[in-house]
Motif scaffolding. Structure first.
Motif, PDB file in Angstrom:
ATOM      1  N   ARG A   3       0.736  -1.125   0.041  1.00  0.00           N
ATOM      2  CA  ARG A   3       0.077  -0.117   0.084  1.00  0.00           C
ATOM      3  C   ARG A   3       0.958   1.168  -0.043  1.00  0.00           C
ATOM      4  NH1 ARG A   3      -3.647   0.090   5.169  1.00  0.00           N
ATOM      5  NH2 ARG A   3      -5.401  -0.718   3.628  1.00  0.00           N
ATOM      6  N   ILE A   4       0.738   2.161  -0.791  1.00  0.00           N
ATOM      7  CA  ILE A   4       1.417   3.327  -1.099  1.00  0.00           C
ATOM      8  C   ILE A   4       0.476   4.554  -0.471  1.00  0.00           C
ATOM      9  CG2 ILE A   4       2.637   4.985  -2.440  1.00  0.00           C
ATOM     10  CD1 ILE A   4       4.207   2.163  -2.161  1.00  0.00           C
ATOM     11  N   ILE A   5       0.978   5.431   0.385  1.00  0.00           N
ATOM     12  CA  ILE A   5       0.282   6.393   0.893  1.00  0.00           C
ATOM     13  C   ILE A   5       0.979   7.592   0.481  1.00  0.00           C
ATOM     14  CG2 ILE A   5      -0.854   7.408   3.148  1.00  0.00           C
ATOM     15  CD1 ILE A   5      -0.581   4.579   4.286  1.00  0.00           C
ATOM     16  N   VAL A   6       0.331   8.420  -0.115  1.00  0.00           N
ATOM     17  CA  VAL A   6       0.619   9.904  -0.331  1.00  0.00           C
ATOM     18  C   VAL A   6      -0.410  10.818   0.101  1.00  0.00           C
ATOM     19  CG1 VAL A   6       1.119  11.633  -2.079  1.00  0.00           C
ATOM     20  CG2 VAL A   6       1.541   8.949  -2.280  1.00  0.00           C
ATOM     21  N   SER A   7       0.630  11.829   0.842  1.00  0.00           N
ATOM     22  CA  SER A   7      -0.555  13.216   1.567  1.00  0.00           C
ATOM     23  C   SER A   7      -0.095  14.174   0.785  1.00  0.00           C
ATOM     24  CB  SER A   7      -0.153  13.429   2.941  1.00  0.00           C
ATOM     25  OG  SER A   7       1.173  13.432   3.013  1.00  0.00           O
ATOM     26  N   ILE A   8      -1.267  14.959   0.259  1.00  0.00           N
ATOM     27  CA  ILE A   8      -1.163  16.169  -0.272  1.00  0.00           C
ATOM     28  C   ILE A   8      -1.757  17.452   0.386  1.00  0.00           C
ATOM     29  CG2 ILE A   8      -1.531  17.443  -2.383  1.00  0.00           C
ATOM     30  CD1 ILE A   8      -1.381  15.069  -3.928  1.00  0.00           C
ATOM     31  N   GLY A   9      -1.007  18.330   0.821  1.00  0.00           N
ATOM     32  CA  GLY A   9      -1.597  19.346   1.593  1.00  0.00           C
ATOM     33  C   GLY A   9      -1.222  20.804   1.066  1.00  0.00           C
ATOM     34  N   GLY A  10      -1.596  21.807   1.620  1.00  0.00           N
ATOM     35  CA  GLY A  10      -1.481  23.094   0.996  1.00  0.00           C
ATOM     36  C   GLY A  10      -2.595  24.092   1.642  1.00  0.00           C
ATOM     37  N   GLY A  11      -2.209  25.375   1.355  1.00  0.00           N
ATOM     38  CA  GLY A  11      -3.229  26.446   1.687  1.00  0.00           C
ATOM     39  C   GLY A  11      -4.706  26.181   1.243  1.00  0.00           C
ATOM     40  N   HIS A  12      -5.375  27.342   1.854  1.00  0.00           N
ATOM     41  CA  HIS A  12      -7.083  27.232   1.334  1.00  0.00           C
ATOM     42  C   HIS A  12      -6.774  27.459  -0.319  1.00  0.00           C
ATOM     43  CE1 HIS A  12      -6.851  28.693   5.595  1.00  0.00           C
ATOM     44  NE2 HIS A  12      -7.703  27.702   5.637  1.00  0.00           N
ATOM     45  N   LEU A  13      -7.752  27.203  -1.224  1.00  0.00           N
ATOM     46  CA  LEU A  13      -7.898  27.402  -2.395  1.00  0.00           C
ATOM     47  C   LEU A  13      -6.787  27.067  -3.226  1.00  0.00           C
ATOM     48  CD1 LEU A  13      -9.510  30.838  -1.480  1.00  0.00           C
ATOM     49  CD2 LEU A  13     -10.969  28.725  -2.302  1.00  0.00           C
ATOM     50  N   THR A  14      -6.114  26.127  -2.889  1.00  0.00           N
ATOM     51  CA  THR A  14      -4.937  25.610  -3.826  1.00  0.00           C
ATOM     52  C   THR A  14      -5.167  24.256  -4.898  1.00  0.00           C
ATOM     53  OG1 THR A  14      -4.244  24.517  -1.736  1.00  0.00           O
ATOM     54  CG2 THR A  14      -3.167  26.570  -2.343  1.00  0.00           C
ATOM     55  N   ASP A  15      -6.442  24.201  -4.941  1.00  0.00           N
ATOM     56  CA  ASP A  15      -6.977  23.307  -5.749  1.00  0.00           C
ATOM     57  C   ASP A  15      -6.480  21.808  -5.595  1.00  0.00           C
ATOM     58  OD1 ASP A  15      -8.681  24.820  -7.576  1.00  0.00           O
ATOM     59  OD2 ASP A  15      -6.839  25.474  -8.857  1.00  0.00           O
ATOM     60  N   ASP A 102       1.928  25.240  -2.694  1.00  0.00           N
ATOM     61  CA  ASP A 102       2.397  26.177  -2.105  1.00  0.00           C
ATOM     62  C   ASP A 102       1.471  27.391  -3.038  1.00  0.00           C
ATOM     63  OD1 ASP A 102       3.367  27.834  -0.341  1.00  0.00           O
ATOM     64  OD2 ASP A 102       5.482  27.782  -1.059  1.00  0.00           O
ATOM     65  N   SER A 103       1.448  28.385  -2.296  1.00  0.00           N
ATOM     66  CA  SER A 103       0.585  29.620  -2.875  1.00  0.00           C
ATOM     67  C   SER A 103       0.966  30.800  -2.035  1.00  0.00           C
ATOM     68  CB  SER A 103      -0.755  29.319  -3.147  1.00  0.00           C
ATOM     69  OG  SER A 103      -1.634  29.048  -1.769  1.00  0.00           O
ATOM     70  N   ASP A 104       0.729  31.842  -2.733  1.00  0.00           N
ATOM     71  CA  ASP A 104       0.940  33.101  -1.535  1.00  0.00           C
ATOM     72  C   ASP A 104      -0.435  33.687  -1.452  1.00  0.00           C
ATOM     73  OD1 ASP A 104      -0.047  35.421  -3.758  1.00  0.00           O
ATOM     74  OD2 ASP A 104       1.536  34.408  -5.100  1.00  0.00           O
ATOM     75  N   GLY A 105      -0.402  34.612  -0.443  1.00  0.00           N
ATOM     76  CA  GLY A 105      -1.753  35.038   0.203  1.00  0.00           C
ATOM     77  C   GLY A 105      -2.495  35.825  -0.741  1.00  0.00           C
ATOM     78  N   ASP A 106      -1.952  36.621  -1.490  1.00  0.00           N
ATOM     79  CA  ASP A 106      -2.611  37.661  -2.519  1.00  0.00           C
ATOM     80  C   ASP A 106      -3.628  36.664  -3.353  1.00  0.00           C
ATOM     81  OD1 ASP A 106      -1.500  39.653  -1.271  1.00  0.00           O
ATOM     82  OD2 ASP A 106       0.165  40.079  -2.879  1.00  0.00           O
ATOM     83  N   ARG A 107      -2.785  35.681  -3.778  1.00  0.00           N
ATOM     84  CA  ARG A 107      -3.631  34.856  -4.886  1.00  0.00           C
ATOM     85  C   ARG A 107      -4.681  34.006  -4.112  1.00  0.00           C
ATOM     86  NH1 ARG A 107      -1.503  30.371  -9.313  1.00  0.00           N
ATOM     87  NH2 ARG A 107      -3.489  29.383  -9.495  1.00  0.00           N
ATOM     88  N   ARG A 108      -4.357  33.449  -2.745  1.00  0.00           N
ATOM     89  CA  ARG A 108      -5.464  32.833  -2.116  1.00  0.00           C
ATOM     90  C   ARG A 108      -6.683  33.899  -1.896  1.00  0.00           C
ATOM     91  NH1 ARG A 108      -1.179  31.135   0.854  1.00  0.00           N
ATOM     92  NH2 ARG A 108      -1.665  32.548   2.662  1.00  0.00           N
ATOM     93  N   LEU A 109      -6.415  35.031  -1.396  1.00  0.00           N
ATOM     94  CA  LEU A 109      -7.451  36.253  -1.285  1.00  0.00           C
ATOM     95  C   LEU A 109      -8.207  36.274  -2.704  1.00  0.00           C
ATOM     96  CD1 LEU A 109      -8.923  38.028   0.563  1.00  0.00           C
ATOM     97  CD2 LEU A 109      -7.081  39.732   0.225  1.00  0.00           C
ATOM     98  N   ILE A 110      -7.652  36.607  -3.641  1.00  0.00           N
ATOM     99  CA  ILE A 110      -8.298  36.950  -4.986  1.00  0.00           C
ATOM    100  C   ILE A 110      -9.006  35.679  -5.465  1.00  0.00           C
ATOM    101  CG2 ILE A 110      -7.990  37.339  -7.467  1.00  0.00           C
ATOM    102  CD1 ILE A 110      -5.296  38.664  -6.693  1.00  0.00           C
ATOM    103  N   ASP A 111      -8.511  34.452  -5.299  1.00  0.00           N
ATOM    104  CA  ASP A 111      -9.312  33.186  -5.641  1.00  0.00           C
ATOM    105  C   ASP A 111     -10.662  33.230  -4.858  1.00  0.00           C
ATOM    106  OD1 ASP A 111      -7.475  32.597  -7.514  1.00  0.00           O
ATOM    107  OD2 ASP A 111      -6.578  31.192  -6.608  1.00  0.00           O
ATOM    108  N   LEU A 112     -10.502  33.493  -3.443  1.00  0.00           N
ATOM    109  CA  LEU A 112     -11.418  33.360  -2.434  1.00  0.00           C
ATOM    110  C   LEU A 112     -12.681  34.372  -2.737  1.00  0.00           C
ATOM    111  CD1 LEU A 112     -12.715  32.273   0.050  1.00  0.00           C
ATOM    112  CD2 LEU A 112     -11.553  34.140   1.381  1.00  0.00           C
ATOM    113  N   ILE A 113     -12.198  35.599  -3.304  1.00  0.00           N
ATOM    114  CA  ILE A 113     -13.116  36.591  -3.783  1.00  0.00           C
ATOM    115  C   ILE A 113     -13.862  36.197  -4.995  1.00  0.00           C
ATOM    116  CG2 ILE A 113     -13.634  39.057  -4.684  1.00  0.00           C
ATOM    117  CD1 ILE A 113     -11.124  39.850  -2.901  1.00  0.00           C
TER     118      ILE A 113
END
Length: 209
Positions: A3-15, A102-113
């Motif tokens: 069994r291969i286990i892979v975890s993928i995390g990241g900030g809000h709205l990072t697809d 990874d993503s920067d805060g400006d992009r996350r806010l723009i994507d959220l809007i």
């Protein structure tokens, strides 16, 4: 097969979920007799109002799923996804590959809007208030520090490159675990990545930004 286990995390709205689906489709195409299981941390939220901390998640439930018995005749790839995918030490220990989108805060806010269609001044003000009081502090205090646990750090802007690198890394892990499995045809022919060039040793990562 292991069994291969892979975890993928990241900030809000990072697809994260979009990347997970791309990876799932590629693995099903590459390997026969394969089961790809998606473990979405957002589905393990505890009942009650959100606190925007790690206390919102039932990590024990997730780790129990990762340790459950499997069919020995079927190769199982488990993809753990969510903003807190790299937060819990037990889950990190079980994972063969840990990825942070990874993503920067400006992009996350723009994507959220854009995604919440904040078209009126009132909606925009409420959204920015939520971002400043909840999402931004949560990102800095709880989510962004998990980047230190990642084997791979991939910028969110790499929509096709990121999944290609992750799949190539999974293939390399499978090869190593079996002493050299026949490598499937190239999953993303328009790219030229070689899995052998990726170092996925513990506590090492690549910053591709």
């Amino acid at each position: 097969m292991p069994r291969i286990i892979v975890s993928i995390g990241g900030g809000h709205l990072t697809d994260i979920h979009k990347a997970i689906l791309q990876i799932k489709d590629a693995l099903l195409e590459a390997f026969v007799n394969t089961e790809v299981v998606l473990v979405d941390l957002d589905k393990s939220l505890k009942k009650g109002p959100l606190t925007h901390t790690d206390q919102d998640y039932d990590f024990k439930q997730v780790s129990a799923r990762l340790c459950s018995a499997q069919d020995p005749n079927v190769w199982e790839a488990v993809l753990v996804c969510g903003a807190y995918a790299l937060f819990d030490p037990t889950i990190n220990e079980l994972c063969h590959l840990k990825v942070f989108l990874d993503s920067d805060g400006d992009r996350r806010l723009i994507d959220l809007i854009n995604r919440r269609s904040a078209k009126t001044p009132e909606l925009l003000a409420a959204l920015i208030k939520d971002y400043m009081e909840n999402l931004r502090p949560e990102m800095h205090k709880y989510i962004e520090p998990t980047k230190a646990h990642a084997d791979l750090i991939i910028p969110n802007s790499s929509e096709n490159v990121g999944p290609a690198i992750i799949v190539d890394s999974i293939v390399k892990i499978v090869e190593d675990s079996k002493g050299g499995i026949v490598r499937p045809r190239k999953l993303f022919p328009h790219l030229d990545f070689q899995a052998e060039s990726l170092d996925i040793e513990k506590e090492k990562y690549y910053d591709l930004s």
